[in-house]
Design a protein around this motif. Structure first.
Motif, mmCIF file in Angstrom:
data_model
loop_
_atom_site.group_PDB
_atom_site.id
_atom_site.type_symbol
_atom_site.label_atom_id
_atom_site.label_comp_id
_atom_site.label_asym_id
_atom_site.label_seq_id
_atom_site.Cartn_x
_atom_site.Cartn_y
_atom_site.Cartn_z
ATOM 1 N N THR A 1 1.293 5.118 -2.622
ATOM 2 C CA THR A 1 1.040 6.419 -2.018
ATOM 3 C C THR A 1 2.198 7.361 -2.286
ATOM 4 O O THR A 1 3.355 7.007 -2.062
ATOM 5 N N SER B 1 0.826 -1.212 0.000
ATOM 6 C CA SER B 1 0.000 0.000 0.000
ATOM 7 C C SER B 1 0.860 1.261 0.000
ATOM 8 O O SER B 1 0.487 2.269 -0.601
ATOM 9 N N ARG C 1 2.980 4.933 -7.957
ATOM 10 C CA ARG C 1 2.376 5.923 -7.077
ATOM 11 C C ARG C 1 1.117 6.505 -7.720
ATOM 12 O O ARG C 1 1.101 6.820 -8.911
ATOM 13 N N THR D 1 0.864 6.707 4.499
ATOM 14 C CA THR D 1 -0.386 7.453 4.524
ATOM 15 C C THR D 1 -0.463 8.290 5.797
ATOM 16 O O THR D 1 0.088 7.921 6.833
#
Length: 418
Positions: A161, A157, A232, A171
């Motif tokens: 980002t 994840s 990204r 995040t």
């Protein structure tokens, strides 16, 4: 007022469910606060030093961190020194009087302290036990330590980002911890429902890594189907070029999600470029995606002709989803957020208060109407032992004097039970 009397005044759909909560810091306390907001009785078991989140700087309320106050309302605190000789016996008694046990120790830690999960579940077959850990209770990485950013990185994840072409970014929200807490709460609710049918408890194994891998959602499936590794994401969308952030004349950012053909046509009109509607490069979303750089070269300058608030009003009038990119001062003063009671003030009996974030689960018939101030360390030790286990004042005082339990900080008097 005794602990059980106090708790009997609560409502909520989980009223009558007792949860023994060994969790600390974020993932577990976030999940147990959800269950407490729904009316469960949460007995928070803390070490003599307390939940480590009580000491997180920089903001403190009555000696405890604002971090702690964010995720520990509607709970009662009992201090048990799990390393003391008498702790396992006391904990076993509390487990036998509980519906759910929740912990976020690394695998094997409780066993080394004399509390064996399998033995406890065999002795109490109706008890539901939930464990949160970084990697789960089995597998090659089960014994490794993990924090939120570790699982963000390992899950993939974090690779999604950040700005396109830039470095990966954690995040701004601790999504690994929060996802684990949410999934734990869901698992507990499912197990409680199943117990009403079968009479049997269950063991719930929650891995932070599992939770974030699951939340890869369509990006994960896209990769599994195509073999193409996404990069990204920035503030846009891989498949919809008009689903992204734009900067307005006053330097403020807005986001729009013009993801249907009707919305696209309305967007072109509002931006003053109706000719784009019939432009063969932009007829359908697939066309716009193939020619997104050319499209952006036209519409980005258009956004620079008006301040952000004007664009928000124009887009709303045209039925195009739009929103200002708010800093927290604006987000937490938003009339919609305030109307929905997502900013709440908790007040303690001594007048201490804290503003924190509300419960997003709105129930029309069984909503819990009150919210209790987060507990001081060991605040309810005597009340829990008396009301849950039926111990006498002398028995409680002996536990305290032998170091098994602890009463509130600064209280050197003999424990009195109401």
């Amino acid at each position: 007022m005794t602990f059980s009397q106090h708790n009997s005044d609560n409502n909520g759909p989980l009223q009558g469910v007792r949860i023994l909560d060994f969790t600390q810091f974020l993932s577990g306390p976030y999940g147990t606060q959800i269950l407490g907001d729904l009316g469960a009785e949460i007995i928070k078991v803390e070490a003599p030093a307390g939940d480590l989140s009580r000491t997180v700087p920089p903001h403190f309320i009555r000696g405890d961190s604002a971090y702690f106050h964010t995720i520990n309302r509607n709970k009662k605190s009992i201090v048990i020194d799990l390393k003391s000789d008498g702790a396992p016996q006391l904990v076993r008694r509390l487990i036998s009087e509980s519906d759910v046990v929740i912990e976020n120790f690394r695998p094997g830690v409780l066993g080394r302290l004399g509390i064996d999960r399998d033995e406890e579940l065999a002795a109490n077959p109706s008890v539901i036990w939930a464990s949160i850990s970084g990697f789960g209770q089995d597998g090659p990485d089960r014994d490794k330590p993990a924090y939120d950013m570790i699982v963000q990185a390992l899950s993939g994840s974090m690779s999604l980002t950040g700005e396109r072409g830039g470095s990966p970014v954690r995040t701004g929200l601790p999504v690994g911890d929060l996802a684990a807490g949410l999934n734990m709460a869901i698992g507990v609710l499912a197990a409680l429902h199943n117990r009403t049918i079968t009479g049997r408890g269950d063991f719930i194994d929650i891995s932070m890594l599992d939770c974030l891998v699951n939340m890869l959602s369509y990006q994960g499936t896209y990769y599994l189907e195509s073999g193409e590794v996404p990069g990204r994401q920035g503030s846009g969308h891989d498949a919809i070029p008009t689903y992204r952030q734009f900067t307005a004349q006053d330097g403020r950012d807005i986001v729009t999600t013009a993801n249907t053909e009707r919305m696209w046509r309305a967007m072109a009109e509002v931006l003053g470029h109706p000719e784009l509607i019939e432009d063969p490069r932009f007829l359908k979303n697939g066309d716009r995606l193939r020619n997104k750089e050319e499209l952006w070269a036209i519409i980005e300058p258009a956004f620079l002709t008006r301040p952000a608030q004007e664009w928000v009003e124009l887009f709303n009038e045209a039925g195009i989803p739009v929103g200002m990119v708010n800093d927290l001062d604006l987000a937490l003063s938003n009339p919609q957020v305030l109307h929905r009671e997502m900013v709440v003030r908790l007040e303690d009996a001594d007048g201490t208060s804290v503003e924190t974030l509300g419960n997003p689960i709105k129930l029309s018939r069984s909503r819990k109407d009150t919210a209790e101030f987060p507990p001081a360390l060991g605040e309810h030790t005597a009340g829990i032992l008396a009301d849950v286990l039926g111990l006498s004042g002398d028995e409680i005082d002996t536990l305290r004097l032998t170091g098994v339990v602890q009463s509130p900080v600064g209280d050197d008097a003999t424990i009195q039970v109401s």
